[in-house]
Write an enzyme that holds these catalytic residues in place. Structure first.
Site, mmCIF file in Angstrom:
data_model
loop_
_atom_site.group_PDB
_atom_site.id
_atom_site.type_symbol
_atom_site.label_atom_id
_atom_site.label_comp_id
_atom_site.label_asym_id
_atom_site.label_seq_id
_atom_site.Cartn_x
_atom_site.Cartn_y
_atom_site.Cartn_z
ATOM 1 N N SER A 1 0.825 -1.223 0.000
ATOM 2 C CA SER A 1 0.000 0.000 0.000
ATOM 3 C C SER A 1 0.853 1.265 0.000
ATOM 4 C CB SER A 1 -0.944 0.038 1.214
ATOM 5 O OG SER A 1 -1.627 -1.177 1.330
ATOM 6 N N ARG A 2 2.054 1.179 -0.536
ATOM 7 C CA ARG A 2 3.050 2.254 -0.604
ATOM 8 C C ARG A 2 3.447 2.817 0.759
ATOM 9 N NH1 ARG A 2 2.981 7.071 0.087
ATOM 10 N NH2 ARG A 2 4.609 7.626 -1.367
ATOM 11 N N LEU A 3 3.118 2.055 1.816
ATOM 12 C CA LEU A 3 3.485 2.516 3.157
ATOM 13 C C LEU A 3 4.850 1.929 3.522
ATOM 14 C CD1 LEU A 3 0.001 2.381 4.877
ATOM 15 C CD2 LEU A 3 1.200 4.329 3.856
ATOM 16 N N PRO B 1 6.755 7.646 4.321
ATOM 17 C CA PRO B 1 6.968 7.186 2.946
ATOM 18 C C PRO B 1 6.282 8.076 1.926
ATOM 19 C CG PRO B 1 5.294 5.844 3.990
ATOM 20 C CD PRO B 1 5.802 6.781 5.048
#
Ligand code: FMN
Length: 206
Positions: free
Chosen positions: A183-185, A206
């Protein structure tokens, strides 16, 4: 058998020494079969701050910094002469991790450069002499002619270190370790050098 690479999720999982942490990551990238894990982007800038970037190979690292070798009169060499700040970046797709290093650059000693150069294949040594790196040339034949001439000049002796060629060391002030997460975290851990020489680690968004 090597240990499975550690997978830090918290600052407390990290080695307080960023060089030791980098060593673990570099070894993990190699163990995972990363193609050329020693390839890194080197970013430099002119005195006016105009940036440029290119790939170079990592040829060594220790507590003093990250070392690569090049032509001192190349574009990068001229930029680092005018503005001795640089950034390095590694990306290892095989382990979904990236490392960024920022700091000031210094030249390696002549002895260090000679040691490295002395271990290179003879053709690479001659190639370093032959290329006025980053300058415009009329054609490949210019290089072929120089190589032929240099092979003749050095025919009965070792190829010496060119005076315009050698190493640079990026002395780190800031080192960031990035790990891909869903989740692009992503996890981002940044080591910043403190005035007393110790490292402070912070987490970045991030
Ligand atoms: C994977 C890779 C590794 C490279 N390693 C080096 C290196 O260690 N030293 C070097 O001078 N050029 C290396 N090069 C070539 C540079 O990317 C660049 O073309 C050259 O250094 C001239 O850059 P400049 O004109 O910005 O000075 C490498 C290129 C690639 C693609």
């Amino acid at each position: 058998m090597t240990d499975a690479p550690r997978d830090p999720r918290q600052i407390s999982d990290l080695n307080p020494d960023p060089i030791a942490e980098f060593t673990d990551w570099f070894e993990a990238a190699k163990a995972a079969g990363a193609s050329r894990p020693d390839a890194m982007v080197l970013a430099t800038a002119t005195e006016a701050g105009v940036p440029s970037a290119r790939m170079v190979f990592l040829r060594g690292f220790d507590a003093r910094g990250w070392v690569f070798y090049t032509n001192y009169e190349s574009r990068k060499g001229q930029e680092m002469k005018a503005n001795p700040a640089a950034a390095l970046m590694f990306y290892w797709d095989a382990i979904s991790r990236s490392v960024r290093v920022e700091g000031q650059v210094e030249k390696t000693t002549t002895e260090e450069s000679e040691r490295y150069f002395g271990g290179r294949p003879r053709d690479s040594q001659l190639g370093a002499w032959a290329s006025q790196q980053s300058r415009v040339i009329a054609g490949r034949e210019v290089l072929d002619e120089r190589m032929a001439q240099l092979s003749h000049d050095f025919c009965d002796r070792d190829v010496t270190l060119p005076p315009f060629w050698g190493g640079y060391r990026v002395v780190p002030e800031r080192i960031e370790f990035w790990i891909s997460r869903p989740s692009r975290l992503h996890d981002r851990f940044c080591y910043r050098k403190q005035a007393d020489g110790t490292w402070k680690i912070v987490r970045l968004s991030p």
